[in-house]
Enzyme design. Structure first.
Site, PDB file in Angstrom:
ATOM      1  N   GLU B 189      -0.882   8.742   0.966  1.00 20.48           N
ATOM      2  CA  GLU B 189      -0.899   7.277   1.132  1.00 20.48           C
ATOM      3  C   GLU B 189       0.245   6.811   2.040  1.00 20.48           C
ATOM      4  O   GLU B 189       0.111   5.827   2.759  1.00 20.48           O
ATOM      5  CB  GLU B 189      -0.816   6.577  -0.237  1.00 20.48           C
ATOM      6  CG  GLU B 189      -1.983   6.858  -1.179  1.00 20.48           C
ATOM      7  CD  GLU B 189      -3.227   6.001  -0.901  1.00 20.48           C
ATOM      8  OE1 GLU B 189      -3.217   5.184   0.041  1.00 20.48           O
ATOM      9  OE2 GLU B 189      -4.224   6.178  -1.638  1.00 20.48           O
ATOM     10  N   LYS B 230       2.429  -2.207   3.059  1.00 18.41           N
ATOM     11  CA  LYS B 230       1.399  -2.724   2.157  1.00 18.41           C
ATOM     12  C   LYS B 230       1.611  -4.209   1.904  1.00 18.41           C
ATOM     13  O   LYS B 230       0.667  -4.996   1.898  1.00 18.41           O
ATOM     14  CB  LYS B 230       1.380  -1.949   0.838  1.00 18.41           C
ATOM     15  CG  LYS B 230       0.283  -2.467  -0.090  1.00 18.41           C
ATOM     16  CD  LYS B 230      -0.205  -1.462  -1.093  1.00 18.41           C
ATOM     17  CE  LYS B 230      -1.356  -2.056  -1.908  1.00 18.41           C
ATOM     18  NZ  LYS B 230      -1.822  -1.154  -2.960  1.00 18.41           N
ATOM     19  N   ARG B 244      -7.156  -6.858   4.181  1.00 14.57           N
ATOM     20  CA  ARG B 244      -6.682  -5.913   3.172  1.00 14.57           C
ATOM     21  C   ARG B 244      -7.539  -4.656   3.124  1.00 14.57           C
ATOM     22  O   ARG B 244      -7.093  -3.601   2.701  1.00 14.57           O
ATOM     23  CB  ARG B 244      -6.638  -6.591   1.801  1.00 14.57           C
ATOM     24  CG  ARG B 244      -5.979  -5.742   0.740  1.00 14.57           C
ATOM     25  CD  ARG B 244      -5.546  -6.547  -0.475  1.00 14.57           C
ATOM     26  NE  ARG B 244      -4.990  -5.662  -1.491  1.00 14.57           N
ATOM     27  CZ  ARG B 244      -4.269  -6.055  -2.517  1.00 14.57           C
ATOM     28  NH1 ARG B 244      -4.014  -7.329  -2.690  1.00 14.57           N
ATOM     29  NH2 ARG B 244      -3.797  -5.195  -3.396  1.00 14.57           N
ATOM     30  N   HIS B 251     -10.524   5.964   2.427  1.00 12.72           N
ATOM     31  CA  HIS B 251     -10.935   5.816   1.029  1.00 12.72           C
ATOM     32  C   HIS B 251     -12.448   5.818   0.818  1.00 12.72           C
ATOM     33  O   HIS B 251     -12.901   6.135  -0.270  1.00 12.72           O
ATOM     34  CB  HIS B 251     -10.327   4.546   0.424  1.00 12.72           C
ATOM     35  CG  HIS B 251      -8.872   4.721   0.054  1.00 12.72           C
ATOM     36  ND1 HIS B 251      -7.904   5.034   0.978  1.00 12.72           N
ATOM     37  CD2 HIS B 251      -8.225   4.662  -1.143  1.00 12.72           C
ATOM     38  CE1 HIS B 251      -6.725   5.130   0.374  1.00 12.72           C
ATOM     39  NE2 HIS B 251      -6.892   4.911  -0.908  1.00 12.72           N
ATOM     40  N   HIS B 255     -13.182   8.250  -1.924  1.00 14.53           N
ATOM     41  CA  HIS B 255     -13.797   7.877  -3.194  1.00 14.53           C
ATOM     42  C   HIS B 255     -15.084   8.659  -3.439  1.00 14.53           C
ATOM     43  O   HIS B 255     -15.394   9.025  -4.575  1.00 14.53           O
ATOM     44  CB  HIS B 255     -14.104   6.374  -3.216  1.00 14.53           C
ATOM     45  CG  HIS B 255     -12.879   5.521  -3.421  1.00 14.53           C
ATOM     46  ND1 HIS B 255     -12.808   4.206  -3.007  1.00 14.53           N
ATOM     47  CD2 HIS B 255     -11.686   5.795  -3.990  1.00 14.53           C
ATOM     48  CE1 HIS B 255     -11.614   3.710  -3.323  1.00 14.53           C
ATOM     49  NE2 HIS B 255     -10.919   4.652  -3.909  1.00 14.53           N
TER      50      HIS B 255
END
Lengths: 373, 373
Positions: B189, B230, B244, B251, B255
């Site tokens: 991240e 962030k 955002r 992801h 995911h």
């Protein structure tokens, strides 16, 4: 049949602003009004009493407007405001593939509105929702202001969210079939708005309450005026950091009575507790030398005229001892820093927030009310 | 021992503004920093791994500052982000008589932060909370930005709230005992922030990653810079209506891999899925003619150097077929109006939101990656 006159009450909450529409027969025209919000899909959350009467028609009206619409019904009653029901409703919303721009439509009384609103607040961290309140209590109180939630073993409404609806449709014709006891219970909250800060509205209630109950234009006016009054308070203090506490007039006593009767609606419903609580708040104010006795007597006379209970002795099965009442009050979430906060009144329409009321004063007042003195 | 230099990262979110403090040994000085928020009581929510190490010391530090402080520990692991745990934590918060002005302190990794933050968001319709993240992933990602929530049978993080903390204390010394695999997972991240919009930070990562892992000042700088990155995105778009979504770089694929491996952390943890997802996002961008191949190669080389997986073939037990991957992607909540939205890149530090990517393009890319082509 043409739609009767519709009263619009705006709730100017900035980027969370919305309109409350009040009128007879609004449900029949709900499709276009809801579709105007621009969603692609909606799920109607209702209960097993209200659903069979209205949900299919509403779903079809939405489908005619091009929305994908489904229905999910919960068990009626306060016990449904639980974590287990929250999970069920959230699952139903997700199963219906409701996305961020879509809608949860709460069709029912306060239980359905609070539960469906909370689910809308938390599914995908917030989807939009519409309130279609079907009881007087929900139309004048719980559907306005954005408080949603469920009950906890530690008390009612202790878990929830502030989540404003995108639209409220209060069809006053739906109240024609409401049991008289529920009608009266909702009416206690109507009267409350006059008592808080609008003596003229209380005068109006004294003169027009029969029309509110029988379903004349007075009913629409009473619902609209109640929504205006609540909206004004909510706009000043959306998250209850201050003024919004005024809406708790009658509720510190009322909640204690609900707790003592174990939320058994056969004995006492919320609005009945509020009716007694309003009378107690005024008589307590009189006993503290704040309020003319004549005002407290007028409050009691009006509530009694509509058939509402006004005294502790009116609680079926009794209200317990003074200590029971004090214990029940101490558990109220409105306790702040250990001191009791009451909403008291200097007269009809002159209520104010009174923090730090000594327990001994409450005790001696309650003793005089229960005859323990 | 004097406190090492502390880096302050402000998150300027208007009336929800707060500071993130980053530094070695911050936990030892947490008492005064948390007490400065002005609460009367706090409950520390932690898990059974982290709690025994740090919770007692933190509770005592708060008590020395005059706060009533208690601790509640949940079972470690993703399965704890459930409705049942939410109820348990809310009950614990209510049992500790936490009022509106009081604090929930989340002491742990992402699971604890997400769960405790959600409980703080809903108990009494919102109490304040403090994040004390104890993993790299939580320090650079989940503790910043106010996303809280639990998992649903329909997917991860599908039920929750936006609820900003009042303070974040990221003690980088706590990472000294973190398993290397968790350290790497969090580092994916960190790298992501460079890849989104800060090529110079990616350069810095390539040059300094060993110091991040070994615990030098580079670690503090990497955590602080990640929080700054962030926070900047969150300030632009708190509720994920737009920008955002950039934070989801890597992801959509990541995911899908987590879903296919059934969230079995023995096979794949979130950050590993993100590492592979970042590489896939860059290679997909190359295959669409958007991005120089050299940039995708640099991304892969850096992540591989730290020991992170970078290819579908690195998933233990396999990642299923192309159809399995597409199915898993279609369930992602980032699907809007039925079309797939990806975050793609024109190069390192040049990512952008790409809605409406045709499924066939994804299919042929994945086929080339899995060798099904």
């Amino acid at each position: 049949m043409p739609e009767a006159p519709v009263i619009t009450v705006p709730v100017p909450l900035g980027d969370r602003a919305y309109d409350i529409f009040v009128g007879r027969g609004l449900l029949a025209g709900a499709g276009p009004r809801i579709a105007a919000l621009g969603a692609r899909a909606a799920i109607i959350i209702t209960d097993e009493n209200v659903g069979p009467l209205y949900a299919d028609a509403l779903a079809e009206a939405l489908q005619r407007q091009g929305l994908r619409a489904t229905t999910f019904a919960v068990t009626p009653g306060e016990a449904t405001k639980s974590y287990a029901s929250l999970e069920k409703v959230c699952d139903a919303v997700l199963a219906a593939k409701i996305e961020r721009g879509d809608l949860v439509v709460a069709l029912g009384g306060g239980v359905v509105g609070d539960l469906a609103g909370f689910a809308a607040a938390v599914v995908r961290r917030g989807v939009r929702f519409v309130q279609v309140p079907t009881t007087l209590l929900a139309q004048v109180d719980s559907s306005v202001g954005g408080k949603t939630g469920i009950n906890s073993r530690y008390g009612k409404n202790l878990v929830g969210a502030f989540h404003q609806p995108s639209l409220v449709l209060a069809d006053t014709a739906l109240l024609d079939t409401l049991p008289i006891r529920e009608m009266r219970a909702g009416y206690a909250e109507v009267v409350k708005y006059g008592l808080i800060d609008d003596a003229r509205f209380f005068d109006w209630c004294e003169a027009n309450w029969r029309g509110v109950f029988s379903g004349g234009l007075e009913r629409d006016e009473a619902v609209a005026q109640s929504c205006r009054a609540k909206a004004a308070v909510v706009v000043r203090d959306e998250r209850e950091d201050g003024d919004r506490a005024l809406l708790n007039l009658g509720h510190t006593f009322g909640h204690a009575l609900e707790r003592i009767t174990r939320y058994d609606s056969a004995r006492l419903v919320h609005g009945e507790g509020v009716a007694i609580g309003l009378c107690l708040a005024f008589r307590f104010s009189v006993s503290l030398g704040l309020c003319p006795a004549a005002d407290a007597e007028r409050v009691e006379a009006h509530l009694a005229a509509t058939g509402l209970p006004t005294r502790l002795s009116h609680v079926p099965g009794g209200c317990g001892s003074v200590d029971d009442l004090l214990d029940a009050m101490a558990q109220d979430k409105k306790v702040k820093g250990g001191a009791l906060t009451f909403i008291l009144a200097r007269g009809i329409g002159q209520s104010f927030i009174a923090p730090g009321i000594a327990v001994e004063k409450v005790r001696s007042f309650l003793a005089s009310e229960t005859g323990e003195a």
